[in-house]
Design an enzyme around this catalytic site. Structure first.
Site, PDB file in Angstrom:
ATOM      1  N   HIS A 193       0.795  -1.222   0.000  1.00  0.00           N
ATOM      2  CA  HIS A 193       0.000   0.000   0.000  1.00  0.00           C
ATOM      3  C   HIS A 193       0.833   1.282   0.000  1.00  0.00           C
ATOM      4  O   HIS A 193       0.371   2.306  -0.494  1.00  0.00           O
ATOM      5  CB  HIS A 193      -1.037  -0.054   1.121  1.00  0.00           C
ATOM      6  CG  HIS A 193      -2.136  -1.001   0.768  1.00  0.00           C
ATOM      7  ND1 HIS A 193      -2.136  -2.315   1.175  1.00  0.00           N
ATOM      8  CD2 HIS A 193      -3.206  -0.868  -0.034  1.00  0.00           C
ATOM      9  CE1 HIS A 193      -3.193  -2.924   0.661  1.00  0.00           C
ATOM     10  NE2 HIS A 193      -3.856  -2.069  -0.067  1.00  0.00           N
ATOM     11  N   GLU A 198     -11.060 -11.118  -7.183  1.00  0.00           N
ATOM     12  CA  GLU A 198      -9.660 -11.076  -6.751  1.00  0.00           C
ATOM     13  C   GLU A 198      -9.201 -12.374  -6.107  1.00  0.00           C
ATOM     14  O   GLU A 198      -8.121 -12.458  -5.548  1.00  0.00           O
ATOM     15  CB  GLU A 198      -9.387  -9.861  -5.851  1.00  0.00           C
ATOM     16  CG  GLU A 198     -10.379  -9.611  -4.748  1.00  0.00           C
ATOM     17  CD  GLU A 198     -10.097  -8.305  -3.988  1.00  0.00           C
ATOM     18  OE1 GLU A 198      -9.079  -7.659  -4.218  1.00  0.00           O
ATOM     19  OE2 GLU A 198     -10.922  -7.968  -3.133  1.00  0.00           O
ATOM     20  N   ASP A 235      -4.620  -8.652  -5.718  1.00  0.00           N
ATOM     21  CA  ASP A 235      -4.842  -9.863  -4.937  1.00  0.00           C
ATOM     22  C   ASP A 235      -4.973 -11.083  -5.840  1.00  0.00           C
ATOM     23  O   ASP A 235      -4.513 -12.167  -5.486  1.00  0.00           O
ATOM     24  CB  ASP A 235      -6.094  -9.715  -4.057  1.00  0.00           C
ATOM     25  CG  ASP A 235      -5.759  -8.970  -2.779  1.00  0.00           C
ATOM     26  OD1 ASP A 235      -4.743  -9.324  -2.156  1.00  0.00           O
ATOM     27  OD2 ASP A 235      -6.482  -8.037  -2.422  1.00  0.00           O
ATOM     28  N   CYS A 245      -9.219  -2.732 -11.458  1.00  0.00           N
ATOM     29  CA  CYS A 245      -8.797  -1.649 -10.566  1.00  0.00           C
ATOM     30  C   CYS A 245      -7.540  -1.982  -9.770  1.00  0.00           C
ATOM     31  O   CYS A 245      -7.195  -1.274  -8.836  1.00  0.00           O
ATOM     32  CB  CYS A 245      -9.936  -1.264  -9.620  1.00  0.00           C
ATOM     33  SG  CYS A 245     -10.413  -2.586  -8.511  1.00  0.00           S
TER      34      CYS A 245
HETATM   35  C1  PEP Z   1      -6.643  -5.531  -5.672  1.00  0.00           C
HETATM   36  O1  PEP Z   1      -6.503  -6.471  -4.909  1.00  0.00           O
HETATM   37  O2  PEP Z   1      -6.278  -5.539  -6.869  1.00  0.00           O
HETATM   38  C2  PEP Z   1      -7.260  -4.279  -5.208  1.00  0.00           C
HETATM   39  C3  PEP Z   1      -7.541  -3.305  -6.040  1.00  0.00           C
HETATM   40  O3  PEP Z   1      -7.484  -4.155  -3.859  1.00  0.00           O
HETATM   41  P1  PEP Z   1      -6.359  -3.793  -2.764  1.00  0.00           P
HETATM   42  O4  PEP Z   1      -5.109  -3.444  -3.508  1.00  0.00           O
HETATM   43  O5  PEP Z   1      -6.894  -2.666  -1.970  1.00  0.00           O
HETATM   44  O6  PEP Z   1      -6.256  -5.068  -2.006  1.00  0.00           O
HETATM   45 MG    MG Z   2      -7.604  -6.470  -3.035  1.00  0.00          MG
END
Ligand code: PEP
Ligand code: MG
Length: 754
Positions: free
Chosen positions: A362, A603, A627, A674
């Site tokens: 993140h 995911e 994910d 996304c």
């Molecule tokens: C993902 O897993 O691609 C996603 C967009 O969610 P996060 O990165 O918040 O887990």
């Molecule tokens: Mg995710």
């Protein structure tokens, strides 16, 4: 021998440079195990030789001159095998190689121990004896412990160029630490080391300005921690069995021992500020316990570290250190967090380097959102020694240069200029539609969680919000936000973008996203309690959030709700009932709410295989490639050790994405993507070829991706996808996409320069 180990380690830790550390170490070892010679050889990979770097007992003039070719002699054998070689009479060994210019031929007993870091042999620590002597097991492990200590210092010296200067080797072309690209770009600037509160390991070296004052701070902290421990002991004493109660006495003894205080004060007097002096003392005490065979004693290492953290907390408390940030700050840390990034004043942060994490953790996502070049997972970098250094960050290739040579600097300055020029070209795309050369629209949406920090022209560029991570405002509080607080948050983003659609994702905590007030501690957090699994067991948290979303949308009508971490259709059915319940209750309460469109994230592999069943139940699907890649390839997205296995261009990932897109299309459900892949120019062509309807990404990637979309036809993208889908390895796909971008004149998007 333990005391000796302790004092050698602490002397070595205090040495100002590698050469001094090596010299101290050989003297200490010779005394400790009563041998006749102790030497250290370091491997010069260019010259394929082990170079004598320090010795006691051999001719001191030979230092720096004796170069033992790899593949010859007993030292070479240690390097090849990466194992100790312990022979009573070296001359009788078939690999013995006579070196005359050191006076070594007289010696018979030989023990060589490899110095290893991350499976790489860096050199050899050797002891010799005039008579025949087979060294004891504990002597071997003694040398092992010291070799491990040295390895970190050598790795640093190698990357910073100090080692080259010492060995007289050729100036290497590349002197850098390697990691993963977080957000592509080049940065040149000054390192500022950020360290989490009370994390002793990552306290940086700094000069003590007032040594007497610093010593007094430490003494005060010791007194305060002593008081805390006694209070704790009294409070829990009666509930504990006597052996556990004794733990407090042991901790107090350790805390108030002369050696702890003395050693720390010595380090302060030699120039270090109190936290770094404390770090050295604690780590040398803990390492002694770490090296013990008895498990009970080994466990005491964590008690020592705990004491260290308590002391550090007190040190920080009595005099919070104001961080100062130069205009060209490159933030460096063991595990850079979003809060640390946020602490740097806007406009002064030019780069981010994190020893932990990967391109999809993140902190990297935040770096991308802010358009700051970032390199993650630079695991070999000794963070504590980087403060104030001049750095060049090449985040395309995941490289960090520490105090680079003028030639490297000049080259990167030139590339930075080219980047700026490229930036202007990309800027010119602002406001133009995102469509392929044959007229297919590929709307670009934004991923966000920090809408306030986005400039309005950036918000104008996106055709909607494809992922609003609602956990971000949850993470920066000290309790669950109530309905009204949440409404304000959601209303702001819905209003900012109306009438463009805004996709609010329900709370996705767990995994690597902890809420400080809702700790989830698990062995395997990514396979544990996260996303909708928590929502289903805490409907009160979920319902509050849904009520806030629906109320925030009143009068706007651009809300979309998205559910993360769906693994089975039953979860969607249950959560839909809760959403309908919230909706009906709000209507009964008199709020004119409407039902938003509902989507699920794809995911988890099971969701790919059930794409049709899921599509039937919802209005849209959105692929979370971060994910999905992690779960398909069984690679922790944050673990630098396996980061090179994490690859969203892996043919298996591409096939899964293609399957999900085709499945959703059969039910006429729009598909967005996304994950970070949506913002990766190397993946854009493939996603356009699959027919993904919307790409949702961090703000920093929008224009770069638009450039790719506007440079290719849908039919060409489909053709390239069909070629990629037949490939066997991610590296082949990567090559294909790099070549295609270069041919389209877009190479500057994926490497430094234009
Ligand atoms: C993902 O897993 O691609 C996603 C967009 O969610 P996060 O990165 O918040 O887990
Ligand atoms: Mg995710």
């Amino acid at each position: 021998m333990l005391d000796t180990l302790h004092s050698i380690v602490s002397a070595v830790n205090k040495a100002p440079g590698l050469q001094e550390a090596l010299s101290l170490l050989v003297v200490g070892v010779k005394d400790a195990i009563a041998c006749d010679v102790c030497s250290i050889y370091l491997l010069d990979e260019n010259a394929r030789a082990n170079v004598l770097m320090a010795t006691i007992g051999l001719d001191p003039d030979a230092v720096g001159k004796v170069r033992l070719p790899m593949g010859r002699g007993l030292v070479g054998l240690v390097t090849e095998r990466a194992e100790p070689v312990n022979v009573a009479d070296a001359g009788a060994h078939p690999r013995y190689f006579r070196v005359t210019d050191t006076g070594e031929t007289r010696f018979r007993g030989f023990l060589g121990v490899p110095i290893i870091q991350n499976r790489r042999v860096l050199g050899v620590l050797v002891v010799r004896q005039l008579q025949t002597r087979k060294f004891q097991d504990e002597e071997v492990s003694f040398l092992f412990t010291l070799a491990a200590q040295l390895a970190g210092a050598i790795t640093y010296a190698r990357a910073s160029g100090e080692l080259n200067a010492m060995t007289g080797g050729e100036e290497p072309l590349h002197r850098f630490f390697s990691g993963q690209a977080g957000y592509a770009g080049v940065a040149i600037g000054t390192a500022v080391v950020a360290y989490p509160a009370s994390d002793l390991e990552s306290v940086p070296d700094r000069q003590a300005e007032d040594p007497d004052g610093e010593c007094e701070r430490v003494r005060r902290a010791v007194r305060e921690v002593g008081k805390d421990l006694r209070t704790l002991q009294a409070r829990v004493g009666e509930q504990l069995p006597s052996e556990d109660r004794a733990l407090f006495d042991a901790l107090l003894l350790m805390l108030e021992s002369e050696s702890l205080l003395q050693q720390t004060e010595e380090a302060i007097r030699s120039g270090l500020w109190a936290p770094a002096a404390l770090r050295n003392t604690i780590s040398s005490h803990a390492q002694i316990f770490d090296a013990m065979e008895d498990t009970y004693l080994r466990e005491r290492a964590s008690d020592v570290r705990d004491l260290g953290r308590r002391l550090l907390t007190h040190l920080e408390h009595d005099q919070p250190q104001e961080m100062s940030f130069p205009d060209d700050t490159i933030l460096v840390g063991e595990d850079i967090s979003a809060m640390q990034i946020a602490e740097v004043p806007p406009g002064q942060l030019v780069g981010i380097v994190s020893a932990a994490g990967s391109g999809s953790s993140h902190a990297a996502i935040l770096a991308r959102a802010m358009g700051i070049p970032a390199v993650m997972g630079v695991s070999e970098m000794p963070v504590g020694r980087i403060q104030g250094r001049h750095l060049v960050v090449d985040a395309y290739r995941g490289r960090v240069y520490v105090d680079p040579t003028p030639a490297v600097c000049a080259e990167y300055r030139r590339l930075l200029e080219e980047e700026r020029a490229l930036g202007f070209e990309v800027e010119a795309l602002r406001g133009l539609p995102s469509e392929t050369t044959d007229g297919h629209q590929v709307p670009l949406y934004l991923n966000t969680g920090l809408v306030n920090e986005m400039r309005s022209e950036e918000q104008a560029e996106a055709e909607g919000v494809g992922l609003y991570r609602t956990e971000v405002p949850f993470m920066v509080r000290d309790r669950f936000p109530g309905e009204e607080t949440q409404i304000q948050n959601y209303r702001r983003v819905l209003e900012n973008f109306a009438p463009r659609p805004v996709t609010l994702r329900t709370l996705d905590v767990g995994g690597d996203k902890d809420l400080p007030y809702f700790p989830v501690s698990e062995q395997n957090p990514f396979l544990g309690w996260r996303g909708v699994r928590i929502s289903l067991q805490h409907p009160e948290i979920f319902l509050t959030q849904i009520r806030a979303m629906l109320r925030a949308d009143i009068g706007l009508g651009n809300l979309q709700i998205m559910l993360p971490m769906i693994t089975s259709v039953g979860e969607v059915d249950e959560l839909r009932i809760l959403i309908e319940r919230a909706h009906d209750e709000l209507l009964e309460e008199g709020y004119p709410v409407s039902m938003p469109s509902l989507g699920v994230m794809i995911e988890v592999p099971s969701a790919v295989y059930q794409i049709e069943e899921l599509s039937r139940r919802v209005d849209f699907v959105s692929i979370g490639s971060n994910d999905l890649t992690q779960y398909l390839l069984a690679v922790d997205r944050n673990n630098p050790r396996v980061a090179d296995l994490y690859d969203e261009l892996h043919p298996a990932v591409l096939r899964a994405l293609n399957m999900a897109v085709e499945g959703a299309r059969r039910f006429n459900r729009p598909v967005s993507l996304c994950g970070e892949m949506a913002g990766n120019p190397l993946a854009t062509i493939l996603l356009v070829g699959m027919g993904v309807d919307v790409l949702s990404m961090s703000v920093g990637s929008l224009l770069r991706v638009k450039w790719v979309v506007r440079s290719i036809s849908r039919s060409r993208a489909r053709h390239l996808l069909s070629v990629a889908l037949r490939m066997e390895e991610a590296s082949q796909v990567r090559q294909l996409m790099k070549k295609s971008l270069e041919e389209m004149g877009l190479g500057g998007l994926i490497r430094p320069g234009k």
